[in-house]
Design a protein around this motif. Structure first.
Motif, mmCIF file in Angstrom:
data_model
loop_
_atom_site.group_PDB
_atom_site.id
_atom_site.type_symbol
_atom_site.label_atom_id
_atom_site.label_comp_id
_atom_site.label_asym_id
_atom_site.label_seq_id
_atom_site.Cartn_x
_atom_site.Cartn_y
_atom_site.Cartn_z
ATOM 1 N N CYS A 133 73.568 45.468 -3.459
ATOM 2 C CA CYS A 133 74.875 45.881 -3.982
ATOM 3 C C CYS A 133 75.204 47.312 -3.581
ATOM 4 O O CYS A 133 76.333 47.602 -3.156
ATOM 5 C CB CYS A 133 74.908 45.741 -5.502
ATOM 6 S SG CYS A 133 75.044 44.048 -6.091
ATOM 7 N N LEU A 134 74.222 48.201 -3.697
ATOM 8 C CA LEU A 134 74.469 49.599 -3.329
ATOM 9 C C LEU A 134 74.703 49.762 -1.830
ATOM 10 O O LEU A 134 75.500 50.601 -1.406
ATOM 11 C CB LEU A 134 73.322 50.488 -3.812
ATOM 12 C CG LEU A 134 73.209 50.612 -5.336
ATOM 13 C CD1 LEU A 134 71.993 51.447 -5.717
ATOM 14 C CD2 LEU A 134 74.480 51.168 -5.955
ATOM 15 N N GLU A 135 74.051 48.932 -1.034
ATOM 16 C CA GLU A 135 74.295 48.975 0.407
ATOM 17 C C GLU A 135 75.705 48.485 0.727
ATOM 18 O O GLU A 135 76.402 49.070 1.559
ATOM 19 C CB GLU A 135 73.260 48.132 1.152
ATOM 20 C CG GLU A 135 73.380 48.272 2.649
ATOM 21 C CD GLU A 135 72.240 47.602 3.407
ATOM 22 O OE1 GLU A 135 72.393 47.475 4.634
ATOM 23 O OE2 GLU A 135 71.231 47.209 2.797
ATOM 24 N N LEU A 136 76.155 47.425 0.066
ATOM 25 C CA LEU A 136 77.529 46.937 0.258
ATOM 26 C C LEU A 136 78.528 47.996 -0.185
ATOM 27 O O LEU A 136 79.572 48.183 0.443
ATOM 28 C CB LEU A 136 77.746 45.629 -0.503
ATOM 29 C CG LEU A 136 77.037 44.410 0.088
ATOM 30 C CD1 LEU A 136 77.013 43.257 -0.911
ATOM 31 C CD2 LEU A 136 77.715 43.987 1.386
ATOM 32 N N GLN A 137 78.209 48.709 -1.253
ATOM 33 C CA GLN A 137 79.071 49.786 -1.729
ATOM 34 C C GLN A 137 79.123 50.913 -0.701
ATOM 35 O O GLN A 137 80.203 51.405 -0.364
ATOM 36 C CB GLN A 137 78.523 50.304 -3.061
ATOM 37 C CG GLN A 137 79.314 51.434 -3.675
ATOM 38 C CD GLN A 137 78.646 51.900 -4.951
ATOM 39 O OE1 GLN A 137 77.577 52.503 -4.910
ATOM 40 N NE2 GLN A 137 79.275 51.603 -6.069
ATOM 41 N N ARG A 138 77.962 51.313 -0.206
ATOM 42 C CA ARG A 138 77.887 52.428 0.745
ATOM 43 C C ARG A 138 78.533 52.077 2.090
ATOM 44 O O ARG A 138 79.289 52.856 2.654
ATOM 45 C CB ARG A 138 76.422 52.823 0.951
ATOM 46 C CG ARG A 138 76.215 54.021 1.859
ATOM 47 C CD ARG A 138 74.748 54.367 2.039
ATOM 48 N NE ARG A 138 73.902 53.244 2.395
ATOM 49 C CZ ARG A 138 73.813 52.714 3.616
ATOM 50 N NH1 ARG A 138 74.523 53.208 4.605
ATOM 51 N NH2 ARG A 138 73.014 51.688 3.850
ATOM 52 N N MET A 139 78.250 50.880 2.599
ATOM 53 C CA MET A 139 78.718 50.512 3.941
ATOM 54 C C MET A 139 80.178 50.064 3.975
ATOM 55 O O MET A 139 80.876 50.315 4.953
ATOM 56 C CB MET A 139 77.841 49.394 4.503
ATOM 57 C CG MET A 139 76.419 49.842 4.822
ATOM 58 S SD MET A 139 75.379 48.492 5.418
ATOM 59 C CE MET A 139 76.182 48.098 6.966
ATOM 60 N N ASP A 170 82.401 50.105 0.991
ATOM 61 C CA ASP A 170 83.159 50.548 -0.169
ATOM 62 C C ASP A 170 83.429 49.389 -1.143
ATOM 63 O O ASP A 170 84.462 49.351 -1.807
ATOM 64 C CB ASP A 170 84.474 51.215 0.266
ATOM 65 C CG ASP A 170 84.992 52.180 -0.776
ATOM 66 O OD1 ASP A 170 84.182 52.729 -1.545
ATOM 67 O OD2 ASP A 170 86.229 52.367 -0.833
ATOM 68 N N ALA A 171 82.493 48.452 -1.189
ATOM 69 C CA ALA A 171 82.623 47.319 -2.109
ATOM 70 C C ALA A 171 82.372 47.804 -3.536
ATOM 71 O O ALA A 171 81.523 48.652 -3.774
ATOM 72 C CB ALA A 171 81.623 46.221 -1.755
ATOM 73 N N ASP A 172 83.120 47.262 -4.460
ATOM 74 C CA ASP A 172 82.963 47.604 -5.867
ATOM 75 C C ASP A 172 81.891 46.693 -6.466
ATOM 76 O O ASP A 172 82.072 45.471 -6.523
ATOM 77 C CB ASP A 172 84.295 47.428 -6.600
ATOM 78 C CG ASP A 172 84.226 47.907 -8.019
ATOM 79 O OD1 ASP A 172 83.525 47.274 -8.825
ATOM 80 O OD2 ASP A 172 84.882 48.920 -8.332
ATOM 81 N N VAL A 173 80.795 47.277 -6.907
ATOM 82 C CA VAL A 173 79.677 46.497 -7.437
ATOM 83 C C VAL A 173 80.104 45.692 -8.662
ATOM 84 O O VAL A 173 79.688 44.551 -8.840
ATOM 85 C CB VAL A 173 78.472 47.416 -7.760
ATOM 86 C CG1 VAL A 173 77.378 46.664 -8.502
ATOM 87 C CG2 VAL A 173 77.940 48.036 -6.479
ATOM 88 N N ASN A 174 80.960 46.285 -9.492
ATOM 89 C CA ASN A 174 81.421 45.554 -10.678
ATOM 90 C C ASN A 174 82.150 44.271 -10.296
ATOM 91 O O ASN A 174 81.963 43.231 -10.932
ATOM 92 C CB ASN A 174 82.324 46.435 -11.550
ATOM 93 C CG ASN A 174 81.545 47.491 -12.277
ATOM 94 O OD1 ASN A 174 80.509 47.225 -12.874
ATOM 95 N ND2 ASN A 174 82.031 48.718 -12.218
ATOM 96 N N ILE A 175 82.964 44.331 -9.262
ATOM 97 C CA ILE A 175 83.682 43.123 -8.838
ATOM 98 C C ILE A 175 82.719 42.125 -8.201
ATOM 99 O O ILE A 175 82.809 40.925 -8.455
ATOM 100 C CB ILE A 175 84.864 43.459 -7.910
ATOM 101 C CG1 ILE A 175 85.943 44.195 -8.706
ATOM 102 C CG2 ILE A 175 85.436 42.185 -7.287
ATOM 103 C CD1 ILE A 175 87.185 44.537 -7.934
ATOM 104 N N LEU A 176 81.793 42.601 -7.378
ATOM 105 C CA LEU A 176 80.803 41.682 -6.785
ATOM 106 C C LEU A 176 80.060 40.915 -7.872
ATOM 107 O O LEU A 176 79.923 39.687 -7.800
ATOM 108 C CB LEU A 176 79.794 42.458 -5.930
ATOM 109 C CG LEU A 176 80.276 42.992 -4.597
ATOM 110 C CD1 LEU A 176 79.227 43.926 -4.004
ATOM 111 C CD2 LEU A 176 80.594 41.862 -3.638
ATOM 112 N N LEU A 177 79.589 41.639 -8.886
ATOM 113 C CA LEU A 177 78.831 40.994 -9.950
ATOM 114 C C LEU A 177 79.733 40.146 -10.853
ATOM 115 O O LEU A 177 79.313 39.109 -11.360
ATOM 116 C CB LEU A 177 78.052 42.032 -10.751
ATOM 117 C CG LEU A 177 76.975 42.779 -9.950
ATOM 118 C CD1 LEU A 177 76.308 43.845 -10.801
ATOM 119 C CD2 LEU A 177 75.954 41.817 -9.354
#
Length: 182
Positions: A25-31, A33-40
């Protein structure tokens, strides 16, 4: 700070402890700009056999945007502190980082409370067809299509596959979901 109970927060906190979920999740956020809250969130409602549509996703994006305006500077400042890019007395660094981390975590929790309030899962009928993994993949794919920071959906699919495998721990179901493109 005592925050209200949240089914979403409880679920995502459990997911966060699974091996690899946090790092993916943090890699998707960093690479991207994905929002972890929305992914989860996508996985949380997918786990209920619910699939969102574009209007549903826009509601989530509209809900998260003001929260991200607050969270991103907190995250960036915390990272700067951790890298010692801000001059301050050494005896205050750890305490300040911990305080910033707690503020960021509280804001993430409040974001999830806002997501639960903004979008009622009761208005979506559970799907009888696709599996929970397929629903989660559908929801994440819908989110990725809304992100402007992803040059190609194909580029991010290996990470999404890893995320779904980490959450569901069912490689075959994940492959079926990816192949079906639900």
């Amino acid at each position: 700070m005592e925050l209200p109970d949240s089914n979403l927060w409880t679920h995502t906190s459990q997911l966060w402890t699974l091996p690899e979920v946090e790092s993916i999740c943090l890699e998707l956020q960093r690479m991207y700009d994905a929002d972890v809250n929305i992914l989860l969130y996508c996985c949380w409602i997918g786990n209920k056999s619910l699939s969102m549509n574009e209007d549903d996703m826009q509601t989530l994006l509209d809900t998260v945007t003001p929260w991200q305006t607050m969270i991103k500077p907190l995250r960036d400042s915390r990272k700067m502190m951790q890298q010692q890019l801000i001059a301050m007395p050494s005896h205050l660094v750890d305490k300040t980082i911990n305080n910033m981390n707690q503020m960021e975590l509280n804001a993430e929790h409040m974001t999830q409370l806002a997501l639960e309030k903004a979008f009622s899962t009761e208005k979506i009928s559970p799907s009888n067809g696709p599996s929970t993994v397929e629903c989660s993949f559908h929801n994440i794919n819908l989110y990725l299509q809304a992100l402007e920071s992803i040059p190609s959906i194909d580029e991010v699919m290996p990470k999404i596959s890893q995320l779904l495998n980490a959450i569901y721990q069912d490689e075959e179901a994940v492959q079926v979901a990816l192949m079906s493109g639900v």
